[in-house]
Every structure is written in C-alpha cells, then in structure tokens.
Design a protein around this motif. Structure first.
Motif, PDB file in Angstrom:
ATOM      1  N   ALA A  14      49.993  41.224  31.998  1.00 22.34           N
ATOM      2  CA  ALA A  14      48.996  41.417  32.925  1.00 22.34           C
ATOM      3  C   ALA A  14      48.558  42.747  32.842  1.00 22.34           C
ATOM      4  O   ALA A  14      49.183  43.555  32.741  1.00 22.34           O
ATOM      5  CB  ALA A  14      49.667  41.078  34.325  1.00 22.34           C
ATOM      6  N   SER A  86      41.859  43.412  31.335  1.00 21.29           N
ATOM      7  CA  SER A  86      42.479  43.353  32.636  1.00 21.29           C
ATOM      8  C   SER A  86      42.737  41.859  32.890  1.00 21.29           C
ATOM      9  O   SER A  86      42.642  41.252  33.989  1.00 21.29           O
ATOM     10  CB  SER A  86      41.455  43.707  33.893  1.00 21.29           C
ATOM     11  N   LYS A  88      44.827  38.297  33.558  1.00 18.37           N
ATOM     12  CA  LYS A  88      45.696  38.127  34.750  1.00 18.37           C
ATOM     13  C   LYS A  88      46.399  36.954  34.364  1.00 18.37           C
ATOM     14  O   LYS A  88      45.897  36.176  33.657  1.00 18.37           O
ATOM     15  CB  LYS A  88      44.722  37.723  35.956  1.00 18.37           C
ATOM     16  N   SER A 126      53.289  37.924  33.651  1.00 13.81           N
ATOM     17  CA  SER A 126      53.138  38.829  35.099  1.00 13.81           C
ATOM     18  C   SER A 126      54.112  39.818  34.932  1.00 13.81           C
ATOM     19  O   SER A 126      54.972  39.735  34.239  1.00 13.81           O
ATOM     20  CB  SER A 126      53.382  37.895  36.241  1.00 13.81           C
TER      21      SER A 126
END
Length: 126
Positions: A14, A86, A88, A126
């Motif tokens: 992430a 960026s 996610k 994550s």
C-alpha cells in the motif's frame, strides 16, 4: 487480428506505484476511437478505471482513482499506459485494457469496447 497485451502487474505494498502497459497490434493505433482500462476484483463486476479518447483530449477517470492514476499513450510504441500511484488494498484486481473503433459512444462503459486484453493481476498488500 487485433491483439491487446497487458503487462506490468504485480504485488506491491500500500502506498506504492505500478505502471501498466497495453501493447496493441493488428490494427493502426491511430484508428481507434478510444482505449481504456477496466478492473475486476474477486466476486465483483468489472468496473471502469480510466479511458482516453483519441481526439479532443477527453480522459475520464473513476472517482475512486482520480488524483492517483494517470492514463497516457505512446503512439510510436502503439502502447497505452496506466500509471498507478498511492495504491490501496482496494485497488487489488485484474486490470484489463480495452479498445474501440466505434465513434460517438461513452467511453466509461465496457459495452463500448470491441477489443479486450487478457488482463494483468495487481495485488496491493496492506
């Protein structure tokens, strides 16, 4: 015949970045009306990510990727790109490149597109 071949997917943490490429062959790159990127996560429907219309400079993005993803193309290389920053975990999906020769249609919907690549997996941890 038309071939669209995606590459550049992979596993990233992430906050990281990836650049997807879509190499087009079998037809003049300039003959397309638009090209785009879609994605499909497990258990979900395919969704629009970004697209580029060849004339007029129109490039819509899904709200979920605005400000993070950038679509571009290199005519000399017959290649469409998707720069993803960026990242996610919710960006995890198979990403597909698509192209259409039909004019005057919305380019943010999969029904517009005539040609599809096989997809490349993007996994964001994550």
């Amino acid at each position: 015949q038309v071939q669209l071949v995606e590459s550049g997917g992979g596993l990233v943490q992430a906050g990281g970045s990836l650049r997807l490429s879509c190499a087009a062959s079998g037809r003049s790159f300039s003959s397309y009306y638009a090209m785009g990127w879609f994605r499909q996560a497990p258990g979900k429907e395919r969704e629009f990510v970004a697209a580029m219309r060849w004339f007029g400079g129109y490039s819509p993005y899904a709200d979920s990727v605005k400000g993070r993803f950038t679509i571009s193309r290199d005519n000399a290389k017959n290649t469409l790109y998707l720069q993803m920053n960026s990242l996610k975990p919710e960006d995890t999906a198979v990403y597909y490149c698509a192209a259409t020769i039909r004019t005057g249609l919305r380019i943010d919907t999969s029904e517009t597109y005539d040609y599809w690549g096989q997809g490349t997996q993007v996994t964001v941890s994550s």
